[in-house]
Design a protein around this motif. Structure first.
Motif, PDB file in Angstrom:
ATOM      1  N   ALA A  44       0.818  -1.216   0.000  1.00  0.00           N
ATOM      2  CA  ALA A  44       0.000   0.000   0.000  1.00  0.00           C
ATOM      3  C   ALA A  44       0.854   1.268   0.000  1.00  0.00           C
ATOM      4  CB  ALA A  44      -0.924   0.000   1.220  1.00  0.00           C
ATOM      5  N   LEU A  45       2.012   1.222   0.646  1.00  0.00           N
ATOM      6  CA  LEU A  45       2.846   2.425   0.771  1.00  0.00           C
ATOM      7  C   LEU A  45       3.824   2.602  -0.386  1.00  0.00           C
ATOM      8  CD1 LEU A  45       3.643   2.297   4.604  1.00  0.00           C
ATOM      9  CD2 LEU A  45       2.064   3.844   3.436  1.00  0.00           C
ATOM     10  N   VAL A  46       4.539   1.526  -0.770  1.00  0.00           N
ATOM     11  CA  VAL A  46       5.618   1.688  -1.760  1.00  0.00           C
ATOM     12  C   VAL A  46       5.539   0.715  -2.930  1.00  0.00           C
ATOM     13  CG1 VAL A  46       7.261   2.754  -0.179  1.00  0.00           C
ATOM     14  CG2 VAL A  46       7.126   0.278  -0.296  1.00  0.00           C
ATOM     15  N   GLY A  47       4.586  -0.203  -2.925  1.00  0.00           N
ATOM     16  CA  GLY A  47       4.420  -1.076  -4.083  1.00  0.00           C
ATOM     17  C   GLY A  47       4.988  -2.472  -3.888  1.00  0.00           C
ATOM     18  N   GLU A  48       4.647  -3.346  -4.841  1.00  0.00           N
ATOM     19  CA  GLU A  48       5.018  -4.754  -4.742  1.00  0.00           C
ATOM     20  C   GLU A  48       6.510  -5.005  -4.895  1.00  0.00           C
ATOM     21  OE1 GLU A  48       0.832  -4.405  -6.448  1.00  0.00           O
ATOM     22  OE2 GLU A  48       2.814  -3.577  -6.976  1.00  0.00           O
ATOM     23  N   ALA A  49       7.198  -4.166  -5.681  1.00  0.00           N
ATOM     24  CA  ALA A  49       8.614  -4.411  -5.968  1.00  0.00           C
ATOM     25  C   ALA A  49       9.448  -4.478  -4.704  1.00  0.00           C
ATOM     26  CB  ALA A  49       9.149  -3.317  -6.893  1.00  0.00           C
ATOM     27  N   VAL A  50       9.132  -3.664  -3.706  1.00  0.00           N
ATOM     28  CA  VAL A  50       9.906  -3.655  -2.463  1.00  0.00           C
ATOM     29  C   VAL A  50       9.746  -4.981  -1.728  1.00  0.00           C
ATOM     30  CG1 VAL A  50      10.214  -2.506  -0.241  1.00  0.00           C
ATOM     31  CG2 VAL A  50       9.780  -1.154  -2.285  1.00  0.00           C
ATOM     32  N   CYS A  51       8.552  -5.565  -1.762  1.00  0.00           N
ATOM     33  CA  CYS A  51       8.348  -6.879  -1.142  1.00  0.00           C
ATOM     34  C   CYS A  51       9.229  -7.931  -1.811  1.00  0.00           C
ATOM     35  CB  CYS A  51       6.885  -7.296  -1.250  1.00  0.00           C
ATOM     36  SG  CYS A  51       5.774  -6.422  -0.120  1.00  0.00           S
ATOM     37  N   PHE A  52       9.286  -7.902  -3.136  1.00  0.00           N
ATOM     38  CA  PHE A  52      10.118  -8.867  -3.843  1.00  0.00           C
ATOM     39  C   PHE A  52      11.594  -8.667  -3.501  1.00  0.00           C
ATOM     40  CE2 PHE A  52       6.640  -8.367  -7.260  1.00  0.00           C
ATOM     41  CZ  PHE A  52       5.838  -9.299  -6.619  1.00  0.00           C
ATOM     42  N   LEU A  53      12.020  -7.428  -3.398  1.00  0.00           N
ATOM     43  CA  LEU A  53      13.415  -7.137  -3.083  1.00  0.00           C
ATOM     44  C   LEU A  53      13.756  -7.571  -1.657  1.00  0.00           C
ATOM     45  CD1 LEU A  53      15.928  -5.873  -4.335  1.00  0.00           C
ATOM     46  CD2 LEU A  53      15.231  -3.678  -3.366  1.00  0.00           C
ATOM     47  N   LEU A  54      12.855  -7.335  -0.719  1.00  0.00           N
ATOM     48  CA  LEU A  54      13.089  -7.768   0.666  1.00  0.00           C
ATOM     49  C   LEU A  54      13.173  -9.290   0.755  1.00  0.00           C
ATOM     50  CD1 LEU A  54      10.720  -5.319   2.597  1.00  0.00           C
ATOM     51  CD2 LEU A  54      13.228  -5.329   2.617  1.00  0.00           C
ATOM     52  N   ASN A  55      12.361  -9.981  -0.037  1.00  0.00           N
ATOM     53  CA  ASN A  55      12.438 -11.434  -0.035  1.00  0.00           C
ATOM     54  C   ASN A  55      13.782 -11.917  -0.569  1.00  0.00           C
ATOM     55  OD1 ASN A  55      11.467 -14.181   0.139  1.00  0.00           O
ATOM     56  ND2 ASN A  55      11.224 -14.124  -2.077  1.00  0.00           N
ATOM     57  N   ALA A  56      14.262 -11.291  -1.637  1.00  0.00           N
ATOM     58  CA  ALA A  56      15.570 -11.671  -2.181  1.00  0.00           C
ATOM     59  C   ALA A  56      16.661 -11.499  -1.123  1.00  0.00           C
ATOM     60  CB  ALA A  56      15.885 -10.834  -3.416  1.00  0.00           C
ATOM     61  N   ALA A  57      16.607 -10.395  -0.383  1.00  0.00           N
ATOM     62  CA  ALA A  57      17.607 -10.156   0.662  1.00  0.00           C
ATOM     63  C   ALA A  57      17.497 -11.179   1.787  1.00  0.00           C
ATOM     64  CB  ALA A  57      17.456  -8.745   1.211  1.00  0.00           C
ATOM     65  N   SER A  58      16.287 -11.643   2.070  1.00  0.00           N
ATOM     66  CA  SER A  58      16.095 -12.581   3.193  1.00  0.00           C
ATOM     67  C   SER A  58      16.757 -13.930   2.940  1.00  0.00           C
ATOM     68  CB  SER A  58      14.596 -12.771   3.458  1.00  0.00           C
ATOM     69  OG  SER A  58      13.994 -13.587   2.469  1.00  0.00           O
ATOM     70  N   TYR A  59      16.975 -14.281   1.658  1.00  0.00           N
ATOM     71  CA  TYR A  59      17.624 -15.558   1.379  1.00  0.00           C
ATOM     72  C   TYR A  59      19.072 -15.592   1.859  1.00  0.00           C
ATOM     73  CZ  TYR A  59      13.706 -17.216  -1.413  1.00  0.00           C
ATOM     74  OH  TYR A  59      12.470 -17.647  -1.815  1.00  0.00           O
ATOM     75  N   LEU A  60      19.681 -14.436   2.044  1.00  0.00           N
ATOM     76  CA  LEU A  60      21.039 -14.408   2.560  1.00  0.00           C
ATOM     77  C   LEU A  60      21.124 -15.056   3.940  1.00  0.00           C
ATOM     78  CD1 LEU A  60      22.113 -10.792   1.517  1.00  0.00           C
ATOM     79  CD2 LEU A  60      22.873 -12.958   0.497  1.00  0.00           C
ATOM     80  N   ALA A  61      20.090 -14.863   4.755  1.00  0.00           N
ATOM     81  CA  ALA A  61      20.100 -15.431   6.108  1.00  0.00           C
ATOM     82  C   ALA A  61      20.122 -16.953   6.070  1.00  0.00           C
ATOM     83  CB  ALA A  61      18.885 -14.931   6.886  1.00  0.00           C
ATOM     84  N   VAL A  62      19.288 -17.549   5.248  1.00  0.00           N
ATOM     85  CA  VAL A  62      19.246 -19.010   5.219  1.00  0.00           C
ATOM     86  C   VAL A  62      20.488 -19.579   4.546  1.00  0.00           C
ATOM     87  CG1 VAL A  62      17.969 -19.261   3.040  1.00  0.00           C
ATOM     88  CG2 VAL A  62      17.700 -20.962   4.844  1.00  0.00           C
ATOM     89  N   LEU A  63      21.048 -18.880   3.562  1.00  0.00           N
ATOM     90  CA  LEU A  63      22.285 -19.350   2.939  1.00  0.00           C
ATOM     91  C   LEU A  63      23.438 -19.353   3.939  1.00  0.00           C
ATOM     92  CD1 LEU A  63      22.020 -17.634  -0.570  1.00  0.00           C
ATOM     93  CD2 LEU A  63      21.984 -20.094  -0.097  1.00  0.00           C
ATOM     94  N   LEU A  64      23.542 -18.303   4.746  1.00  0.00           N
ATOM     95  CA  LEU A  64      24.579 -18.258   5.770  1.00  0.00           C
ATOM     96  C   LEU A  64      24.374 -19.363   6.807  1.00  0.00           C
ATOM     97  CD1 LEU A  64      24.857 -14.390   6.323  1.00  0.00           C
ATOM     98  CD2 LEU A  64      26.540 -15.888   5.228  1.00  0.00           C
ATOM     99  N   ALA A  65      23.122 -19.623   7.166  1.00  0.00           N
ATOM    100  CA  ALA A  65      22.837 -20.690   8.129  1.00  0.00           C
ATOM    101  C   ALA A  65      23.235 -22.052   7.571  1.00  0.00           C
ATOM    102  CB  ALA A  65      21.361 -20.671   8.497  1.00  0.00           C
ATOM    103  N   LEU A  66      22.913 -22.308   6.313  1.00  0.00           N
ATOM    104  CA  LEU A  66      23.252 -23.588   5.700  1.00  0.00           C
ATOM    105  C   LEU A  66      24.762 -23.783   5.598  1.00  0.00           C
ATOM    106  CD1 LEU A  66      20.532 -23.659   2.901  1.00  0.00           C
ATOM    107  CD2 LEU A  66      20.702 -25.241   4.831  1.00  0.00           C
ATOM    108  N   LEU A  67      25.478 -22.697   5.365  1.00  0.00           N
ATOM    109  CA  LEU A  67      26.936 -22.788   5.316  1.00  0.00           C
ATOM    110  C   LEU A  67      27.529 -23.076   6.694  1.00  0.00           C
ATOM    111  CD1 LEU A  67      27.689 -19.822   2.879  1.00  0.00           C
ATOM    112  CD2 LEU A  67      27.992 -22.265   2.400  1.00  0.00           C
ATOM    113  N   ALA A  68      26.808 -22.699   7.756  1.00  0.00           N
ATOM    114  CA  ALA A  68      27.335 -22.848   9.111  1.00  0.00           C
ATOM    115  C   ALA A  68      27.048 -24.213   9.725  1.00  0.00           C
ATOM    116  CB  ALA A  68      26.758 -21.756  10.015  1.00  0.00           C
TER     117      ALA A  68
END
Length: 403
Positions: A166-190
């Motif tokens: 509602a505030l900034v559009g769908e693209a920001v949600c997609f971008l935040l999701n892409a960034a969130s994958y970094l957390a699980v990738l780091l966890a899997l490496l650990a």
């Protein structure tokens, strides 16, 4: 650790849990934003059903092969690969939405691509759970905490997505999701799996696939659990696909109300996950599923008949609760009964029943709602789910049934 969190005593599971917590919130944000974008571009229930169909039909087609691969290769490396590919898909969505070039065809194609990735990712995530806990007795708790984790994300993600869209559009949600994958990738490496954490079946792939199917079909408890999950996914779960129509056309709201409604169901699922995590063992769990399954159908019908959000919101809380008791309870029953040699293949069948059957339901329910109306369609689905749940309940309480 308290009994409720006993699986977190295992180092590998703690690390995995933390990474998934962040990533799943992003996943739910993307899912809500994607559905809303599809509805904004088309205004069609049929398109909503098609996007849901495209995102999950690959799991039905390729899920069994994904289970064979899961049993053959290193599960941690498989997850690193699938999570990295999912990040690329989210970045593509973000780029198209940011540039204003996204079309319904783009959304369907990218949903299909993500479904292909999930055909391997989901059964691998299901099968790796047993290797993340140091004590095998903690496996039911780990499964319940996985469900709890998903539903925390389901509760938070849609609400955040509604406000972000509602505030900034769908693209920001997609971008935040892409960034969130970094957390699980780091966890899997650990994490470090034990030396016997992977198995390589000697049978050729097609023979291994046939063996997995025969094993599941010949095990009464596993077979019954898979059937009730598949029925619930086909008839009850597609209510989510039609949620944008309820939010905007029936209740007169916007993306924020859409996120709030989905969040209510997520809150109910969260309560169900908390209950399952607090259980000791699996005694009586089949009987619990036998109550929750028909209750799911009743809740779907009541939601369809809701005259306003004052009734819809509490009904969605109950609906989220009983669906998670049905699906996560069945998952726990399967995981504690399956032989480890068949775990990947059987969990692939569970994934197909839960996520692979869902696109057929999404497409069918979306098409019927387009032709006959949203409310009559969901009422019929609810009543059929009640019937299926009562059949499961009768079989699960028969003498000799596995509990």
């Amino acid at each position: 650790m308290p009994a409720f969190l006993r699986a977190l005593e295992s180092r590998n599971y703690r690390i995995y849990f933390a990474g998934q917590l962040i990533s799943l919130a992003g996943t739910w944000m993307q899912q809500i934003a994607m559905v809303w974008l599809a509805y904004r571009l088309s205004g069609s229930a049929l398109v909503l059903g098609t996007v849901g169909f495209a995102s999950q039909i690959p799991i039905l087609i390729f899920g069994a092969i994904g289970g064979v691969i899961t049993d053959r290769f290193d599960k941690r490396r498989l997850l690193i690969t699938t999570q990295a590919l999912s990040m690329v898909q989210a970045l593509l969505l973000a780029a198209l939405a940011w540039r204003g070039e996204a079309t319904t065809s783009h959304l369907i194609a990218l949903a299909f691509g993500l479904g292909c990735i999930n055909a391997l990712d989901v059964p691998t995530r299901q099968a790796i759970a047993v290797h993340l806990v140091d004590n095998r007795d903690d496996l039911p708790n780990a499964i319940a905490l996985n469900s709890f984790l998903m539903n925390v994300a389901r509760f938070v993600g849609p609400t955040l997505a509604g406000f972000v869209v509602a505030l900034v559009g769908e693209a920001v949600c997609f971008l935040l999701n892409a960034a969130s994958y970094l957390a699980v990738l780091l966890a899997l490496l650990a994490i470090r799996l034990p030396a016997d954490g992977k198995r390589r079946p000697s049978a050729p792939p097609l023979q291994a696939l046939r063996e997995g199917l025969s094993y599941a079909a010949g095990h009464p408890g596993i077979r019954s659990s898979l059937l009730i999950v598949a029925t619930t996914s086909f008839l009850a779960a597609p209510y989510v696909v039609l949620m944008p129509l309820f939010a905007k056309e029936i209740f007169g709201g916007d993306a924020r109300l859409f996120g709030l409604l989905v969040g209510c169901a997520g809150g109910g699922s969260l309560l169900g996950s908390l209950y399952l995590a607090g259980r000791q063992g699996t005694d009586g769990l089949a009987r619990l599923v036998g109550v929750a399954a028909p209750a799911t159908g009743a809740a779907v019908a009541l939601f369809a008949l809701s005259p306003g959000i004052w009734m819809a919101m509490p009904v969605l809380v109950v609906l989220g609760l009983v669906i998670i008791l049905t699906v996560a309870g069945s998952n726990t029953l399967i995981q504690t009964q399956v032989d480890n040699d068949f775990r990947g293949r059987v969990m692939a069948l569970f994934t197909m029943a839960f996520l692979g059957i869902a696109p057929l339901g999404s497409f069918s329910v979306g098409s019927l709602a387009h032709a006959f109306g949203v409310r009559p369609t969901l009422v019929a689905c609810g009543l059929l789910t009640v019937a299926a749940g009562l059949i499961y309940r009768r079989r699960s309480t028969c003498p000799g049934a596995t509990d």
